[in-house]
Design a protein around this motif. Structure first.
Motif, PDB file in Angstrom:
ATOM      1  N   SER A  59       0.806  -1.229   0.000  1.00  0.00           N
ATOM      2  CA  SER A  59       0.000   0.000   0.000  1.00  0.00           C
ATOM      3  C   SER A  59       0.835   1.274   0.000  1.00  0.00           C
ATOM      4  O   SER A  59       2.033   1.262   0.260  1.00  0.00           O
ATOM      5  N   TYR A  60       0.129   2.360  -0.295  1.00  0.00           N
ATOM      6  CA  TYR A  60       0.692   3.712  -0.286  1.00  0.00           C
ATOM      7  C   TYR A  60      -0.389   4.646   0.236  1.00  0.00           C
ATOM      8  O   TYR A  60      -1.546   4.245   0.406  1.00  0.00           O
ATOM      9  N   GLY A  61      -0.022   5.895   0.500  1.00  0.00           N
ATOM     10  CA  GLY A  61      -0.989   6.860   1.007  1.00  0.00           C
ATOM     11  C   GLY A  61      -1.122   8.068   0.109  1.00  0.00           C
ATOM     12  O   GLY A  61      -0.153   8.494  -0.524  1.00  0.00           O
ATOM     13  N   ILE A  62      -2.328   8.611   0.059  1.00  0.00           N
ATOM     14  CA  ILE A  62      -2.620   9.832  -0.696  1.00  0.00           C
ATOM     15  C   ILE A  62      -3.281  10.833   0.253  1.00  0.00           C
ATOM     16  O   ILE A  62      -4.258  10.497   0.944  1.00  0.00           O
ATOM     17  N   LEU A  63      -2.747  12.042   0.272  1.00  0.00           N
ATOM     18  CA  LEU A  63      -3.350  13.138   1.015  1.00  0.00           C
ATOM     19  C   LEU A  63      -3.758  14.191   0.001  1.00  0.00           C
ATOM     20  O   LEU A  63      -2.917  14.742  -0.712  1.00  0.00           O
ATOM     21  N   ASP A 108      -6.456  17.546  -0.353  1.00  0.00           N
ATOM     22  CA  ASP A 108      -7.331  18.456   0.375  1.00  0.00           C
ATOM     23  C   ASP A 108      -7.357  18.037   1.844  1.00  0.00           C
ATOM     24  O   ASP A 108      -6.335  18.025   2.484  1.00  0.00           O
ATOM     25  N   ALA A 109      -8.502  17.664   2.368  1.00  0.00           N
ATOM     26  CA  ALA A 109      -8.617  17.315   3.779  1.00  0.00           C
ATOM     27  C   ALA A 109      -8.962  15.840   3.961  1.00  0.00           C
ATOM     28  O   ALA A 109      -9.734  15.468   4.844  1.00  0.00           O
ATOM     29  N   LYS A 110      -8.387  14.973   3.119  1.00  0.00           N
ATOM     30  CA  LYS A 110      -8.656  13.537   3.234  1.00  0.00           C
ATOM     31  C   LYS A 110      -7.377  12.746   2.980  1.00  0.00           C
ATOM     32  O   LYS A 110      -6.685  12.964   1.987  1.00  0.00           O
ATOM     33  N   PHE A 111      -7.090  11.808   3.893  1.00  0.00           N
ATOM     34  CA  PHE A 111      -5.967  10.885   3.722  1.00  0.00           C
ATOM     35  C   PHE A 111      -6.546   9.508   3.458  1.00  0.00           C
ATOM     36  O   PHE A 111      -7.433   9.046   4.177  1.00  0.00           O
ATOM     37  N   THR A 112      -6.038   8.851   2.417  1.00  0.00           N
ATOM     38  CA  THR A 112      -6.495   7.512   2.054  1.00  0.00           C
ATOM     39  C   THR A 112      -5.299   6.601   1.849  1.00  0.00           C
ATOM     40  O   THR A 112      -4.362   6.957   1.134  1.00  0.00           O
ATOM     41  N   VAL A 113      -5.325   5.455   2.497  1.00  0.00           N
ATOM     42  CA  VAL A 113      -4.373   4.388   2.206  1.00  0.00           C
ATOM     43  C   VAL A 113      -5.004   3.572   1.094  1.00  0.00           C
ATOM     44  O   VAL A 113      -6.175   3.190   1.180  1.00  0.00           O
ATOM     45  N   LYS A 114      -4.201   3.318   0.041  1.00  0.00           N
ATOM     46  CA  LYS A 114      -4.697   2.540  -1.092  1.00  0.00           C
ATOM     47  C   LYS A 114      -3.810   1.328  -1.321  1.00  0.00           C
ATOM     48  O   LYS A 114      -2.596   1.392  -1.108  1.00  0.00           O
ATOM     49  N   ASP A 115      -4.432   0.238  -1.784  1.00  0.00           N
ATOM     50  CA  ASP A 115      -3.630  -0.920  -2.154  1.00  0.00           C
ATOM     51  C   ASP A 115      -2.919  -0.627  -3.471  1.00  0.00           C
ATOM     52  O   ASP A 115      -3.150   0.402  -4.106  1.00  0.00           O
ATOM     53  N   ILE A 116      -2.048  -1.520  -3.868  1.00  0.00           N
ATOM     54  CA  ILE A 116      -1.189  -1.280  -5.028  1.00  0.00           C
ATOM     55  C   ILE A 116      -1.975  -1.128  -6.331  1.00  0.00           C
ATOM     56  O   ILE A 116      -1.448  -0.616  -7.320  1.00  0.00           O
ATOM     57  N   ASP A 117      -3.252  -1.507  -6.331  1.00  0.00           N
ATOM     58  CA  ASP A 117      -4.102  -1.320  -7.501  1.00  0.00           C
ATOM     59  C   ASP A 117      -4.921  -0.032  -7.416  1.00  0.00           C
ATOM     60  O   ASP A 117      -5.754   0.225  -8.286  1.00  0.00           O
ATOM     61  N   GLY A 118      -4.715   0.761  -6.358  1.00  0.00           N
ATOM     62  CA  GLY A 118      -5.421   2.025  -6.217  1.00  0.00           C
ATOM     63  C   GLY A 118      -6.750   1.955  -5.496  1.00  0.00           C
ATOM     64  O   GLY A 118      -7.485   2.933  -5.449  1.00  0.00           O
TER      65      GLY A 118
END
Length: 182
Positions: A158-162, A164-174
């Motif tokens: 996984s990786y993380g995306i921040l 605006d005001a939301k943080f999401t951890v996503k798996d390698i497929d997004g």
């Protein structure tokens, strides 16, 4: 502004390439790497596609396009810095995002369990545990993108995306794994 966080590459060119594919999909303004670049560490198995030199080459090529922000992990050493063309030996970096202060570190010094002095509403993000986290503790947002190469406890790569005001951890497929509104 959109930020992408990856951590714990541990020398896997295979999984770094997968993360960079997602980087092309996500199109973040900035890539932040939370340590453990090239060495797999004595407690970890060799990750798939173990190629520390290839990892350095790939990251250096990306850095020429868009400078990388990075911090040192517990498996990183001065010799790793000799291969990388961007600074990565700092224990932490401070960023500003949407009026919030982000304290980014690997997690082997200050951690979610032992936070540095921060102000309510600030963001603390670490790697190190190989476990995705999107939570709030004592008024501080505590985040972890998980591990790109050696996830633990049945979690996905996984990786993380921040954004605006939301943080999401996503798996390698997004696909979203965890998220929190800040």
């Amino acid at each position: 502004m959109k930020l992408m966080f990856i951590s714990d590459i541990h020398g896997s060119l295979y999984w770094l390439d997968k993360a960079l594919e997602q980087l092309q999909e996500e199109q973040p303004s900035q890539l932040i790497i939370l340590g453990d670049f090239m060495y797999h560490g004595p407690r970890n198995p060799l990750p798939e596609g173990y190629d520390p030199q290839g990892v350095a080459d790939r990251l250096n090529a990306y850095n020429k396009i868009n400078p990388v922000i990075a911090v040192r992990g517990n498996c990183d050493a001065e010799v790793d810095q000799m291969l990388l063309q961007f600074p990565m030996m700092g224990d932490y970096t401070l960023l500003l995002h949407g009026g919030r202060r982000i304290y980014a570190t690997h997690g082997h010094g200050f951690s979610i369990e032992r936070l540095p002095q921060l102000t309510e509403g600030d963001i603390f993000i670490q790697g190190h545990t190989h476990l995705p986290v999107a939570d709030k503790k004592e008024g501080i947002y505590v985040l972890n993108p998980g591990s790109i190469s050696l996830p633990k406890e049945g979690n996905p790569h996984s990786y993380g995306i921040l954004v605006d005001a939301k943080f999401t951890v996503k798996d390698i497929d997004g696909n979203p794994v965890k998220s929190i509104s800040l």
